[in-house]
Design a protein around this motif. Structure first.
Motif, PDB file in Angstrom:
ATOM      1  N   ASN A 115      15.431  86.259 -21.731  1.00 13.16           N
ATOM      2  CA  ASN A 115      15.034  85.275 -22.734  1.00 13.16           C
ATOM      3  C   ASN A 115      14.317  85.900 -23.935  1.00 13.16           C
ATOM      4  OD1 ASN A 115      16.167  83.014 -21.562  1.00 13.16           O
ATOM      5  ND2 ASN A 115      14.315  82.430 -20.464  1.00 13.16           N
ATOM      6  N   HIS A 174      24.350  78.894 -16.852  1.00 14.08           N
ATOM      7  CA  HIS A 174      23.543  78.056 -17.740  1.00 14.08           C
ATOM      8  C   HIS A 174      23.294  76.665 -17.168  1.00 14.08           C
ATOM      9  CE1 HIS A 174      22.811  80.290 -21.523  1.00 14.08           C
ATOM     10  NE2 HIS A 174      23.724  81.089 -20.993  1.00 14.08           N
ATOM     11  N   TYR A 210      29.717  81.605 -17.527  1.00 16.67           N
ATOM     12  CA  TYR A 210      28.735  81.017 -18.449  1.00 16.67           C
ATOM     13  C   TYR A 210      28.268  79.651 -17.976  1.00 16.67           C
ATOM     14  CZ  TYR A 210      27.121  78.423 -22.540  1.00 16.67           C
ATOM     15  OH  TYR A 210      26.404  77.617 -23.387  1.00 16.67           O
ATOM     16  N   THR A 255      27.096  76.538 -30.258  1.00 17.17           N
ATOM     17  CA  THR A 255      26.216  75.484 -29.733  1.00 17.17           C
ATOM     18  C   THR A 255      26.135  74.284 -30.684  1.00 17.17           C
ATOM     19  OG1 THR A 255      24.297  76.687 -30.637  1.00 17.17           O
ATOM     20  CG2 THR A 255      24.831  77.040 -28.321  1.00 17.17           C
TER      21      THR A 255
END
Length: 565
Positions: free
Chosen positions: A434, A248, A244, A528
């Protein structure tokens, strides 16, 4: 009238058509992404390149992630096996009070997201701001924190709290079906409780213990949430969290994808070895503990330990489940993180804001519910079709379906996510990156096995003579399926729907790899927000997620009882 499986000529071309569609679905959604990972790990510009594979693995950062994964998975497996076996023995083979109620309580962690539990324990045992550490410092005058959750032991302890039911369920089943003759003979011969348990009971159920332990090892190796919440802050990465971070931080560069495919390949190989070891253990003939008769397991008398052990079980549930859950709801209600839990500091304003005003969390709730519903409906119907081929049709090639159908169950979620990125990011003419659609594709791939298991079990109970009688009366195959098979397996279909919808609702490992700013799910939004320092908002959303999960589980239980009744 024949009672065998439906023959190959049960309808002109229909069996072959269903088989073809079923294989196509599993190849496109499951096999193709996994094959792309293996190809990209070992091939560069179309040429085999094992040197780069070796270099990626031996980089200090990736090598340390591998070591961390093994350390955390090993500690979690050992701890979960001990806890699960002990509690399974208590509720099945002793006279512990309220055993059925306690058995239900020990299954509660199974439905709760472990990353939300990790978030709660972070707030409880964080060295600087944890409520428990602050309590010890302020009450007993300690000069510094007593506990530190940001360690291997802390991460493993949290995972044990939520993973021990894997062993608990398997060992309970084995102990309840075990022939008690050997235990009774040992007891008549004068052996004590400890001796009987150590020399007879545990060895006899060892295959079930090992099977559950291997499942925990597989899950922990591929687990993202707990390590992400408690490990990254201190530089503790396992394989999924490193994949990850690489992808990212680099914006999905070729080098990060390359590193990710190598690490994902390690996960695939590890999963394959674990699944092989589990099958090997379960196929052994050395532990035949279930006889042809129905036995009532021998109940060992705890005497003076009955209520102390009951209190211990209740205290364990209260400490590991109720305490962190209460903290989630309380912190979600405070005006500012760190304020004491007093009436003037608590309100429902944060929950109202999360549900009705804050666009990020409103979108996340909508995305999770819509993705969960879509994935559950699609996999439910696809699962019925594929299961019908596997269970009821005698056609060549259905063995491929059985293999592909179980592949997602044994492949870690981070591998599925990375494979989906490779398959659906424009390289082959379709670009879903996305968008919300790429998450849906990944959910379908990940949860297909759940649908196959539920629908296969339902189809096994539908006798073949019903279809044959329908066909002999002139009905076409499609009419027989519509009027006979589908109504009879409807409970299994609905069970499959809920088995997929609830996990999808709280999913994090796949979604965190695929989300965009407008496609956050509940799990991603919680994670997040916490990473951005919005602790109160993240816990308020976590509280809402827990309510949705509990309500959903209650609906499942109510529906199941209604069907069984």
């Amino acid at each position: 009238m024949s009672t065998g499986t439906i023959k190959k000529d049960s309808g002109f071309g229909v069996a072959q058509l269903i088989l073809f569609i079923s294989i196509a679905v599993l190849v496109i959604f499951v096999a193709w992404p996994v094959l792309l990972i293996l190809f990209n790990a070992f091939f560069v510009d179309g040429s085999f390149n094992s040197h780069d594979f070796y270099e990626v693995l031996t980089e200090p950062e990736t090598f340390q992630a591998l070591i961390n994964s093994l350390i955390i998975a090993s500690m979690t497996t050992i701890g979960s096996t001990i806890v699960g076996t002990f509690f399974a023995w208590l509720v099945t083979r002793t006279d512990l009070p309220y055993k059925n109620f306690m058995k239900s309580l020990f299954l509660v962690p199974f439905m709760l997201p472990s990353f939300i539990g990790a978030l709660a324990w972070k707030m409880l045992l964080s060295p600087n701001s944890g409520y428990i550490n602050k309590f010890f410092i302020e009450t007993f005058g300690f000069s510094g924190p007593v506990f530190d959750i940001y360690t291997y032991h802390g991460i493993s302890a949290v995972e044990v709290m939520y993973l021990f039911p894997f062993v608990f369920i398997q060992v309970c089943g084995a102990l309840e079906r075990m022939d008690p003759t050997l235990e009774e003979s040992a007891r008549i011969s004068g052996a004590g409780l400890f001796t009987i348990t150590r020399k007879i009971t545990i060895p006899l159920v060892m295959p079930s213990i090992m099977s559950g332990a291997l499942l925990i090892m597989l899950y922990s190796m591929a687990h993202f949430g707990t390590v992400a919440v408690l490990g990254i802050e201190q530089g503790i990465y396992n394989i999924p969290t490193l994949i990850y971070e690489k992808i990212h931080q680099s914006g999905g560069s070729f080098e990060s994808i390359r590193t990710g495919t190598v690490l994902a390949t390690v996960l695939v190989v590890s999963a394959a070895c674990i699944i092989w070891a589990q099958k090997k253990i379960l196929s052994t003939g050395h532990y035949q503990i279930i006889g042809g008769k129905s036995f009532r397991p021998m109940e060992l008398k705890l005497r003076g330990l009955r209520y102390p052990l009951l209190f211990f079980c209740l205290a364990y549930i209260a400490f590991t489940i109720l305490l962190p859950t209460a903290v989630i709801f309380l912190v979600g209600g405070v005006k500012t993180y760190g304020l004491p839990f007093t009436m003037e500091n608590l309100s429902l304003d944060n929950y109202k804001y999360i549900l009705f005003e804050y666009e990020v969390t409103k979108d996340a709730i909508f995305n999770s519910i819509s993705l969960g519903l879509a994935a559950a409906i699609i996999t439910m119907f696809a699962g019925v079709m594929i299961s019908y081929v596997i269970v009821k049709m005698k056609v060549r090639g259905k063995g491929i379906l059985e293999f592909l159908g179980m592949l997602p169950f044994s492949v870690p979620g981070s591998v599925i996510a990375l494979g989906v990125i490779l398959a659906w990011s424009g390289q082959f003419g379709v670009n879903l990156y996305n968008t919300v659609w790429i998450i849906l594709v990944a959910y379908i791939a990940r949860y297909m096995a759940f649908s196959l298991k539920a629908n296969s079990a339902a189809l096994e109970q539908v006798h073949d003579s019903l279809m044959e009688a329908s066909r002999s009366c002139g009905a076409t195959m499609w009419q027989s399926l519509k009027d006979i098979v589908i109504p009879l397996v409807k409970p299994g279909m609905i069970s499959a729907f809920f088995l997929i919808f609830l996990p999808a609702l709280r999913e994090l490992t796949v979604s965190i790899m695929l989300y965009a700013p407008t496609t956050r799910t509940i799990g991603v939004a919680i994670y997040t927000l916490n990473e951005d320092g919005e602790t109160v908002m993240s816990t308020a959303l976590a509280g809402i997620a827990l309510i949705l999960i509990v309500v959903g589980q209650m609906l499942i239980n109510r529906f199941t009882k209604k069907v069984e009744g």
